[in-house]
Design a protein around this motif. Structure first.
Motif, PDB file in Angstrom:
ATOM      1  N   MET A   1     -48.496 -37.724  -1.882  1.00 32.83           N
ATOM      2  CA  MET A   1     -48.165 -37.464  -3.212  1.00 32.83           C
ATOM      3  C   MET A   1     -46.770 -38.261  -3.267  1.00 32.83           C
ATOM      4  SD  MET A   1     -46.658 -33.966  -5.031  1.00 32.83           S
ATOM      5  CE  MET A   1     -48.435 -33.186  -4.762  1.00 32.83           C
ATOM      6  N   SER A   2     -46.750 -39.039  -4.271  1.00 37.72           N
ATOM      7  CA  SER A   2     -45.664 -39.903  -4.569  1.00 37.72           C
ATOM      8  C   SER A   2     -44.636 -38.920  -5.287  1.00 37.72           C
ATOM      9  CB  SER A   2     -45.834 -41.282  -5.221  1.00 37.72           C
ATOM     10  OG  SER A   2     -46.123 -40.721  -6.650  1.00 37.72           O
ATOM     11  N   ASP A   3     -43.225 -39.435  -5.192  1.00 40.90           N
ATOM     12  CA  ASP A   3     -42.282 -38.682  -5.872  1.00 40.90           C
ATOM     13  C   ASP A   3     -42.037 -38.713  -7.336  1.00 40.90           C
ATOM     14  OD1 ASP A   3     -41.084 -41.148  -5.963  1.00 40.90           O
ATOM     15  OD2 ASP A   3     -39.293 -40.621  -5.742  1.00 40.90           O
ATOM     16  N   ASP A   4     -43.095 -39.599  -7.926  1.00 41.70           N
ATOM     17  CA  ASP A   4     -42.850 -39.649  -9.296  1.00 41.70           C
ATOM     18  C   ASP A   4     -44.098 -38.690 -10.065  1.00 41.70           C
ATOM     19  OD1 ASP A   4     -44.866 -41.236  -8.363  1.00 41.70           O
ATOM     20  OD2 ASP A   4     -44.819 -42.673  -9.821  1.00 41.70           O
ATOM     21  N   GLN A   5     -44.930 -37.946  -9.259  1.00 43.45           N
ATOM     22  CA  GLN A   5     -45.750 -37.197  -9.601  1.00 43.45           C
ATOM     23  C   GLN A   5     -45.296 -35.696  -9.675  1.00 43.45           C
ATOM     24  OE1 GLN A   5     -48.861 -37.653  -6.842  1.00 43.45           O
ATOM     25  NE2 GLN A   5     -50.005 -39.151  -8.110  1.00 43.45           N
ATOM     26  N   ASP A   6     -45.724 -34.836 -10.600  1.00 45.45           N
ATOM     27  CA  ASP A   6     -45.380 -33.445 -10.409  1.00 45.45           C
ATOM     28  C   ASP A   6     -46.026 -32.601  -9.439  1.00 45.45           C
ATOM     29  OD1 ASP A   6     -43.686 -33.585 -13.099  1.00 45.45           O
ATOM     30  OD2 ASP A   6     -45.654 -32.917 -13.917  1.00 45.45           O
ATOM     31  N   PHE A   7     -45.334 -31.639  -8.641  1.00 46.26           N
ATOM     32  CA  PHE A   7     -45.885 -31.064  -7.667  1.00 46.26           C
ATOM     33  C   PHE A   7     -47.012 -30.033  -8.220  1.00 46.26           C
ATOM     34  CE2 PHE A   7     -45.803 -27.510  -4.785  1.00 46.26           C
ATOM     35  CZ  PHE A   7     -46.083 -28.011  -3.562  1.00 46.26           C
ATOM     36  N   ASP A   8     -48.216 -30.216  -7.590  1.00 47.68           N
ATOM     37  CA  ASP A   8     -49.196 -29.310  -7.904  1.00 47.68           C
ATOM     38  C   ASP A   8     -49.457 -28.394  -6.841  1.00 47.68           C
ATOM     39  OD1 ASP A   8     -51.336 -27.944  -8.859  1.00 47.68           O
ATOM     40  OD2 ASP A   8     -52.546 -29.451  -9.144  1.00 47.68           O
ATOM     41  N   PRO A   9     -49.091 -27.045  -6.582  1.00 46.32           N
ATOM     42  CA  PRO A   9     -49.407 -26.100  -5.511  1.00 46.32           C
ATOM     43  C   PRO A   9     -50.821 -25.985  -5.284  1.00 46.32           C
ATOM     44  CG  PRO A   9     -48.439 -24.895  -7.204  1.00 46.32           C
ATOM     45  CD  PRO A   9     -48.245 -26.249  -7.711  1.00 46.32           C
ATOM     46  N   GLU A  10     -51.721 -26.093  -6.195  1.00 47.69           N
ATOM     47  CA  GLU A  10     -53.042 -25.737  -6.170  1.00 47.69           C
ATOM     48  C   GLU A  10     -53.826 -26.859  -5.502  1.00 47.69           C
ATOM     49  OE1 GLU A  10     -54.719 -22.963  -7.518  1.00 47.69           O
ATOM     50  OE2 GLU A  10     -52.855 -22.266  -7.959  1.00 47.69           O
ATOM     51  N   ALA A  11     -53.411 -28.056  -5.298  1.00 51.68           N
ATOM     52  CA  ALA A  11     -53.894 -29.220  -4.732  1.00 51.68           C
ATOM     53  C   ALA A  11     -53.572 -29.222  -3.502  1.00 51.68           C
ATOM     54  CB  ALA A  11     -53.295 -30.557  -5.427  1.00 51.68           C
ATOM     55  N   VAL A  12     -52.631 -28.363  -2.892  1.00 51.39           N
ATOM     56  CA  VAL A  12     -52.500 -28.380  -1.529  1.00 51.39           C
ATOM     57  C   VAL A  12     -53.460 -27.913  -0.477  1.00 51.39           C
ATOM     58  CG1 VAL A  12     -50.845 -27.231   0.257  1.00 51.39           C
ATOM     59  CG2 VAL A  12     -49.954 -27.857  -2.026  1.00 51.39           C
ATOM     60  N   GLN A  13     -53.859 -28.927   0.297  1.00 51.73           N
ATOM     61  CA  GLN A  13     -54.899 -28.498   1.085  1.00 51.73           C
ATOM     62  C   GLN A  13     -54.536 -28.938   2.576  1.00 51.73           C
ATOM     63  OE1 GLN A  13     -58.454 -30.372  -0.075  1.00 51.73           O
ATOM     64  NE2 GLN A  13     -58.794 -29.070  -2.045  1.00 51.73           N
ATOM     65  N   GLY A  14     -54.722 -27.984   3.282  1.00 49.43           N
ATOM     66  CA  GLY A  14     -54.555 -28.324   5.152  1.00 49.43           C
ATOM     67  C   GLY A  14     -53.002 -28.173   5.528  1.00 49.43           C
ATOM     68  N   GLU A  15     -52.271 -27.761   4.579  1.00 54.33           N
ATOM     69  CA  GLU A  15     -51.057 -27.376   4.987  1.00 54.33           C
ATOM     70  C   GLU A  15     -50.307 -26.182   4.034  1.00 54.33           C
ATOM     71  OE1 GLU A  15     -48.308 -30.908   4.662  1.00 54.33           O
ATOM     72  OE2 GLU A  15     -48.992 -30.922   2.525  1.00 54.33           O
ATOM     73  N   TYR A  16     -49.405 -25.704   4.852  1.00 56.08           N
ATOM     74  CA  TYR A  16     -48.671 -24.656   4.020  1.00 56.08           C
ATOM     75  C   TYR A  16     -48.007 -25.197   2.659  1.00 56.08           C
ATOM     76  CZ  TYR A  16     -48.969 -21.510   8.125  1.00 56.08           C
ATOM     77  OH  TYR A  16     -49.699 -20.926   9.025  1.00 56.08           O
ATOM     78  N   VAL A  17     -47.982 -24.382   1.567  1.00 56.69           N
ATOM     79  CA  VAL A  17     -47.383 -24.991   0.556  1.00 56.69           C
ATOM     80  C   VAL A  17     -45.965 -25.240   0.542  1.00 56.69           C
ATOM     81  CG1 VAL A  17     -47.021 -24.150  -2.020  1.00 56.69           C
ATOM     82  CG2 VAL A  17     -49.067 -23.463  -1.139  1.00 56.69           C
ATOM     83  N   TYR A  18     -45.202 -24.226   1.273  1.00 63.53           N
ATOM     84  CA  TYR A  18     -43.803 -24.596   1.564  1.00 63.53           C
ATOM     85  C   TYR A  18     -43.570 -26.072   2.099  1.00 63.53           C
ATOM     86  CZ  TYR A  18     -43.649 -23.328   6.420  1.00 63.53           C
ATOM     87  OH  TYR A  18     -43.596 -23.337   7.914  1.00 63.53           O
ATOM     88  N   VAL A  19     -44.520 -26.497   2.978  1.00 68.69           N
ATOM     89  CA  VAL A  19     -44.127 -27.656   3.907  1.00 68.69           C
ATOM     90  C   VAL A  19     -44.576 -28.888   2.741  1.00 68.69           C
ATOM     91  CG1 VAL A  19     -45.582 -29.133   5.431  1.00 68.69           C
ATOM     92  CG2 VAL A  19     -44.936 -26.901   6.013  1.00 68.69           C
ATOM     93  N   ALA A  20     -45.770 -28.447   2.004  1.00 68.17           N
ATOM     94  CA  ALA A  20     -46.210 -29.666   1.014  1.00 68.17           C
ATOM     95  C   ALA A  20     -44.894 -29.838  -0.223  1.00 68.17           C
ATOM     96  CB  ALA A  20     -47.420 -29.089   0.201  1.00 68.17           C
ATOM     97  N   ALA A  21     -44.310 -28.748  -0.510  1.00 64.94           N
ATOM     98  CA  ALA A  21     -42.891 -28.707  -1.432  1.00 64.94           C
ATOM     99  C   ALA A  21     -41.907 -29.355  -0.790  1.00 64.94           C
ATOM    100  CB  ALA A  21     -42.921 -27.411  -1.913  1.00 64.94           C
ATOM    101  N   ALA A  22     -41.718 -29.283   0.422  1.00 65.58           N
ATOM    102  CA  ALA A  22     -40.636 -29.826   1.149  1.00 65.58           C
ATOM    103  C   ALA A  22     -40.921 -31.296   1.177  1.00 65.58           C
ATOM    104  CB  ALA A  22     -40.525 -29.227   2.440  1.00 65.58           C
ATOM    105  N   ASN A  23     -42.011 -31.596   1.603  1.00 63.63           N
ATOM    106  CA  ASN A  23     -42.638 -33.192   1.742  1.00 63.63           C
ATOM    107  C   ASN A  23     -42.237 -33.912   0.314  1.00 63.63           C
ATOM    108  OD1 ASN A  23     -43.510 -32.970   4.204  1.00 63.63           O
ATOM    109  ND2 ASN A  23     -45.595 -32.587   3.836  1.00 63.63           N
ATOM    110  N   TYR A  24     -42.511 -33.056  -0.805  1.00 66.81           N
ATOM    111  CA  TYR A  24     -42.448 -33.527  -2.237  1.00 66.81           C
ATOM    112  C   TYR A  24     -40.826 -33.644  -2.464  1.00 66.81           C
ATOM    113  CZ  TYR A  24     -41.805 -33.237  -7.326  1.00 66.81           C
ATOM    114  OH  TYR A  24     -41.772 -33.384  -8.519  1.00 66.81           O
TER     115      TYR A  24
END
Length: 92
Positions: free
Chosen positions: A1-24
């Motif tokens: 996910m690039s930094d210009d897109q909004d974060f979508d927790p529903e699209a997170v697959q294969g990792e914890y949501v907090y990890v995806a949010a931290a990556n974002y």
């Protein structure tokens, strides 16, 4: 996910949501959207921005601190560390 897109927790697959949010947020920090020395939005603002629970935001902040990108100052906020203190990016 690039930094210009909004974060979508529903699209997170294969990792914890907090990890995806931290990556974002890390991508936004490393991309300069949240500048070194700058302050992250407060917890409640991050809940609204990321569309996640408060506990997830708190775990995301802990993850960013563990990655060496932010420092939590109690009663003051979460601040991005100076760029020279960041660990090397995996790509760099």
């Amino acid at each position: 996910m690039s930094d210009d897109q909004d974060f979508d927790p529903e699209a997170v697959q294969g990792e914890y949501v907090y990890v995806a949010a931290a990556n974002y947020l890390e991508a936004r920090i490393r991309g300069g959207r949240i500048p070194a020395g700058g302050q992250l939005p407060g917890e409640r603002a991050l809940v609204e921005e990321l569309h996640v629970a408060l506990g997830t935001v708190r775990r995301t902040i802990r993850e960013l601190a563990e990655r060496g990108l932010v420092k939590v100052l109690p009663a003051k906020g979460v601040f991005v560390l100076p760029e020279e203190e960041w660990p090397m990016d995996d790509a760099g």
